[in-house]
Motif scaffolding. Structure first.
Motif, mmCIF file in Angstrom:
data_model
loop_
_atom_site.group_PDB
_atom_site.id
_atom_site.type_symbol
_atom_site.label_atom_id
_atom_site.label_comp_id
_atom_site.label_asym_id
_atom_site.label_seq_id
_atom_site.Cartn_x
_atom_site.Cartn_y
_atom_site.Cartn_z
ATOM 1 N N GLN A 56 0.912 -1.218 0.060
ATOM 2 C CA GLN A 56 -0.045 0.052 0.095
ATOM 3 C C GLN A 56 0.962 1.192 0.023
ATOM 4 N N ALA A 57 0.745 2.054 -1.183
ATOM 5 C CA ALA A 57 1.789 3.259 -1.069
ATOM 6 C C ALA A 57 0.858 4.683 -1.555
ATOM 7 N N ASN A 58 1.458 5.557 -1.134
ATOM 8 C CA ASN A 58 0.884 6.746 -1.582
ATOM 9 C C ASN A 58 2.053 7.913 -1.822
ATOM 10 N N VAL A 59 1.906 8.835 -2.367
ATOM 11 C CA VAL A 59 2.868 10.082 -2.681
ATOM 12 C C VAL A 59 2.139 11.340 -1.898
ATOM 13 N N ALA A 60 3.217 12.125 -1.105
ATOM 14 C CA ALA A 60 2.655 13.455 -0.418
ATOM 15 C C ALA A 60 3.332 14.619 -1.205
ATOM 16 N N LEU A 61 2.758 15.801 -1.760
ATOM 17 C CA LEU A 61 3.301 16.762 -2.267
ATOM 18 C C LEU A 61 2.560 18.178 -2.040
ATOM 19 N N PHE A 62 3.157 19.139 -2.206
ATOM 20 C CA PHE A 62 2.480 20.393 -2.018
ATOM 21 C C PHE A 62 1.643 20.604 -3.150
ATOM 22 N N VAL A 63 0.209 21.044 -2.910
ATOM 23 C CA VAL A 63 -0.770 21.105 -3.522
ATOM 24 C C VAL A 63 -1.654 22.461 -3.490
ATOM 25 N N LEU A 64 -1.398 23.324 -4.401
ATOM 26 C CA LEU A 64 -2.228 24.626 -4.180
ATOM 27 C C LEU A 64 -3.213 24.921 -5.266
ATOM 28 N N CYS A 65 -4.464 24.977 -4.994
ATOM 29 C CA CYS A 65 -5.636 25.066 -5.869
ATOM 30 C C CYS A 65 -6.260 26.146 -5.565
ATOM 31 N N ALA A 66 -6.481 26.955 -6.960
ATOM 32 C CA ALA A 66 -7.284 28.460 -6.600
ATOM 33 C C ALA A 66 -8.228 28.386 -7.780
ATOM 34 N N ASP A 67 -9.139 29.313 -7.642
ATOM 35 C CA ASP A 67 -10.135 29.644 -8.757
ATOM 36 C C ASP A 67 -9.719 30.096 -9.978
#
Length: 350
Positions: free
Chosen positions: A224-235
């Motif tokens: 079981q694996a996942n990845v973490a990273l910076f995510v910035l979402c805007a309108d």
């Protein structure tokens, strides 16, 4: 491009202290964000461990998780992660068994071996820590034994048991930004999370090695694996560009050993990157996904395909807390996450 229904989204929150805010406000904002993530249908909410810094307010994940458990209902809660070499394996096992007893079926124990601070602070936390690989492996084995209520003869586990006695266990994950701990996770049958927000290179290969070397454990039959990273979402693109520029300024400051407050909107607008900084930004860009909902959805879908995983963990930091909340709201909408209330209603009909 349609959203991928198979991709799950999670949150890693570092309790950032915004410009002009206090550490208490940062912790209250983490609580509000956890409640939002719970309602929106995120899979898990992890909190980090950092020491000797004024820009982050979370030195003790196990304490914060107990609080968050009382303010959420469905989302999995965990550490991202506990820096195990600082502590006794027995004490970590008891902390998380207690959390699991309070919130059964909802607790993740994410573990790391990085200091989470400078070496002097690491020494203050545990003067006996030699940052030795074999010591870390032995701690992991001890931790598993304590969580399993192991009583192997002629070992310490024959006479020392972790309490409380419970019928479930927290899920074990190893965190890594280089891939080394992925091999430990594979050998010991634990989950593996690659921290691309720290190390932007080598993630897909590290996850592939983890899968190839995985050995089933009593707790985990399949990798079981996942990845973490910076995510910035805007309108809008303009807003997203402003948010990511502020993050890049902070990352460049960290490169220089500066741990001051996050840049304000006015500081960000006035800042001009030097040629040297622009060259460095090519490295940092690999740690971040940003844009409008459609742009972020496309980038994360491609990233998940490159890793061959079904879960992405978002780390978001902004100078304005409302921008942070909005980023997670837009991300949930982009991937059509099912709100918790809808899930509960559907389950009641089955």
């Amino acid at each position: 491009m349609p959203a991928s229904p198979a991709l799950r989204l999670s949150v890693l929150d570092q309790s950032p202290v915004r410009p002009g805010a206090t550490a208490r406000q940062a912790l209250l904002e983490t609580t509000e964000l956890a409640r939002l993530a719970d309602r929106l249908g995120y899979t898990r909410f992890w909190v980090s461990e950092h020491h000797n810094t004024t820009s982050l307010a979370g030195p003790a994940p196990e304490v914060l998780l107990a609080h968050l458990g009382a303010h959420t209902r469905h989302i999995r809660l965990g550490s991202g992660g506990v820096m195990l070499p600082h502590y006794s394996a027995l004490k970590v096992a008891e902390n998380f068994k207690l959390l699991e007893a309070l919130h059964p079926g909802r607790i993740d124990l994410g573990l790391g071996r990085a200091p989470g601070a400078d070496r002097l602070t690491a020494y203050a936390l545990n003067p006996n820590n030699q940052f030795n690989e074999q010591d870390f492996i032995e701690q992991l084995l001890d931790l598993q034994a304590y969580l399993r209520d192991d009583t192997t003869p002629e070992t310490i586990h024959e006479r020392v048991q972790a309490i409380p006695k419970i019928t479930t266990q927290p899920h074990l994950w190893l965190l890594s930004s280089s891939g080394q701990s992925g091999q430990f996770a594979a050998q010991l049958g634990m989950g593996f999370s690659f921290a691309q927000f720290i190390g932007p290179h080598g993630g897909p290969a590290a996850v592939q090695r983890y899968r190839a070397q995985f050995r089933p454990s009593p707790e985990l039959a399949y990798p079981q694996a996942n990845v973490a990273l910076f995510v910035l979402c805007a309108d809008t693109e303009e807003k997203a560009n402003a948010l990511v520029k502020a993050l890049f300024i902070q990352l460049l400051r960290f490169d220089q050993g500066r741990r001051g407050p996050y840049p304000t909107a006015s500081e960000t607008a006035a800042y001009v990157f030097s040629p040297e900084e622009q060259a460095r930004l090519r490295y940092h860009q690999g740690r971040v996904v940003s844009g409008t909902p459609g742009q972020v959805r496309e980038q994360l879908t491609q990233l998940a395909a490159a890793y061959d995983i079904d879960e992405v963990t978002a780390v978001s930091i902004t100078a304005d807390f409302n921008d942070r909340l909005r980023s997670y709201e837009l991300l949930a909408e982009a991937f059509e996450l099912v709100p918790t209330t809808q899930k509960v209603a559907e389950e009641a009909l089955v």
